[in-house]
Design an enzyme around this catalytic site. Sequence first.
Site, PDB file in Angstrom:
ATOM      1  N   GLU A   1      -4.816   0.734  -2.949  1.00  0.00           N
ATOM      2  CA  GLU A   1      -5.364   1.150  -1.836  1.00  0.00           C
ATOM      3  C   GLU A   1      -4.162   1.858  -0.511  1.00  0.00           C
ATOM      4  O   GLU A   1      -4.451   2.432   0.017  1.00  0.00           O
ATOM      5  CB  GLU A   1      -6.898   0.153  -1.235  1.00  0.00           C
ATOM      6  CG  GLU A   1      -7.485   1.026   0.196  1.00  0.00           C
ATOM      7  CD  GLU A   1      -7.321   2.596  -0.605  1.00  0.00           C
ATOM      8  OE1 GLU A   1      -7.560   2.930   0.914  1.00  0.00           O
ATOM      9  OE2 GLU A   1      -7.570   2.907  -1.339  1.00  0.00           O
TER      10      GLU A   1
ATOM     11  N   ASP B   1       6.519  -3.887   4.824  1.00  0.00           N
ATOM     12  CA  ASP B   1       7.336  -3.440   4.660  1.00  0.00           C
ATOM     13  C   ASP B   1       8.342  -3.836   6.048  1.00  0.00           C
ATOM     14  O   ASP B   1       9.036  -3.098   6.320  1.00  0.00           O
ATOM     15  CB  ASP B   1       8.088  -3.325   3.346  1.00  0.00           C
ATOM     16  CG  ASP B   1       7.643  -3.370   2.162  1.00  0.00           C
ATOM     17  OD1 ASP B   1       8.053  -4.603   1.587  1.00  0.00           O
ATOM     18  OD2 ASP B   1       6.163  -2.970   1.945  1.00  0.00           O
TER      19      ASP B   1
ATOM     20  N   HIS C   1      -1.277   2.131  -0.811  1.00  0.00           N
ATOM     21  CA  HIS C   1      -0.632   3.725  -0.941  1.00  0.00           C
ATOM     22  C   HIS C   1      -1.163   4.319  -0.964  1.00  0.00           C
ATOM     23  O   HIS C   1      -0.722   5.648   0.029  1.00  0.00           O
ATOM     24  CB  HIS C   1      -0.174   4.002  -1.777  1.00  0.00           C
ATOM     25  CG  HIS C   1       1.135   2.575  -2.471  1.00  0.00           C
ATOM     26  ND1 HIS C   1       0.178   1.491  -3.553  1.00  0.00           N
ATOM     27  CD2 HIS C   1       2.503   2.640  -2.600  1.00  0.00           C
ATOM     28  CE1 HIS C   1       1.697   0.735  -3.224  1.00  0.00           C
ATOM     29  NE2 HIS C   1       2.465   1.359  -3.051  1.00  0.00           N
TER      30      HIS C   1
ATOM     31  N   LEU D   1       0.283   1.325  -8.223  1.00  0.00           N
ATOM     32  CA  LEU D   1      -0.570   2.290  -6.689  1.00  0.00           C
ATOM     33  C   LEU D   1      -2.095   0.873  -6.330  1.00  0.00           C
ATOM     34  O   LEU D   1      -2.419   0.857  -7.214  1.00  0.00           O
ATOM     35  CB  LEU D   1      -0.943   2.933  -6.771  1.00  0.00           C
ATOM     36  CG  LEU D   1       0.696   3.893  -7.062  1.00  0.00           C
ATOM     37  CD1 LEU D   1       0.179   5.990  -7.187  1.00  0.00           C
ATOM     38  CD2 LEU D   1       1.391   3.103  -5.653  1.00  0.00           C
TER      39      LEU D   1
ATOM     40  N   GLY E   1       4.591   1.717   4.274  1.00  0.00           N
ATOM     41  CA  GLY E   1       3.724   0.890   5.024  1.00  0.00           C
ATOM     42  C   GLY E   1       4.201  -0.060   6.428  1.00  0.00           C
ATOM     43  O   GLY E   1       5.274  -0.890   5.768  1.00  0.00           O
TER      44      GLY E   1
ATOM     45  N   VAL F   1      -3.034  -2.634   4.811  1.00  0.00           N
ATOM     46  CA  VAL F   1      -3.865  -2.388   4.000  1.00  0.00           C
ATOM     47  C   VAL F   1      -4.581  -4.146   3.521  1.00  0.00           C
ATOM     48  O   VAL F   1      -3.822  -4.517   2.304  1.00  0.00           O
ATOM     49  CB  VAL F   1      -4.308  -1.395   3.652  1.00  0.00           C
ATOM     50  CG1 VAL F   1      -5.256  -2.293   2.490  1.00  0.00           C
ATOM     51  CG2 VAL F   1      -4.059  -0.373   4.325  1.00  0.00           C
TER      52      VAL F   1
ATOM     53  N   GLY G   1       4.986   2.888  -7.680  1.00  0.00           N
ATOM     54  CA  GLY G   1       4.255   2.952  -8.141  1.00  0.00           C
ATOM     55  C   GLY G   1       3.495   1.431  -8.621  1.00  0.00           C
ATOM     56  O   GLY G   1       3.386   0.617  -7.503  1.00  0.00           O
TER      57      GLY G   1
END
Length: 282
Positions: free
Chosen positions: A35, A151, A37, A33, A148, A177, A31
């Site tokens: 861009e 991580d 995500h 969130l 992503g 991003v 959660g």
Amino acid sequence: MERLHTPASARSWADARRAEGARIGLVPTMGYLHEGHMSLVRIARERGCGAVAATIFVNPAQFGPGEDFEKYPRDEARDLAMLSGAGTAAVYLPGVKDMYPDGYQTYVEVTGTSQGLCGATRPGHFRGVATVVAKLFVAVRPHVAVFGEKDYQQLAVIRAMSRDLDFGIEVVGAPIVREGDGLAMSSRNAYLKGEDRVAARCLSRGLFRAKALFESGERDAGKLVSASRAAIEGEPRAKLDYAEGRDPETLAPLSGRVDAITVLVAAQVGPARLIDNLTLRQ
């Protein structure tokens, strides 16, 4: 956009989509969130997933004592609006008791890839990550799951788990991003105010220095990592956790001449523990 709150409702949704012949994409999140995500949702759709499900669950099993589980930023209404706008078909919002009912005692541990880096300073973290992702995989039964690359170690852990446990899921890594000033987007950036926000740029600045060296012909892993380390150590408001060079595929430590390397960094800046990485290839 359907809202699902229990493992049973998630399974029913997934079964119905599969019966329709839909390709299911999964975007797990905690959660708050941003861009980054939303880019994961778009990538799932680009991979041919006509039914993309996102999950919102702040997973207590991956937080250690004294970490920010209670303070972790939350804004469910905003999250749902963003996911709906991105074309998400369903969002799975289980509660802690739904995921870890009384008497819960089963955990998933990826023994090799989880060692070192964040695994060294956050013991038990990746056991919690692997466990919750395995449960999400079982509930939503996706064909594709998108995570992503910020991580990076987490992505490696999930890929190893998915392979070793024969989930048969395509695990996709999505590019980082960044904000306009280079800072990698993260929900924890909400903790950064004033001078801390400016200081946080030292992580990406160090990685970009390593990139410039690599592009100029430098291939010594130690020198590339040292460039990143120096940028963080030179920022008074940052406390370096690690700066390391690892194999992009196996995460094995690297030294000497390299043709490809992932430089991974972590540091505490004010109230936020930040991580970032950059993969360099010929």
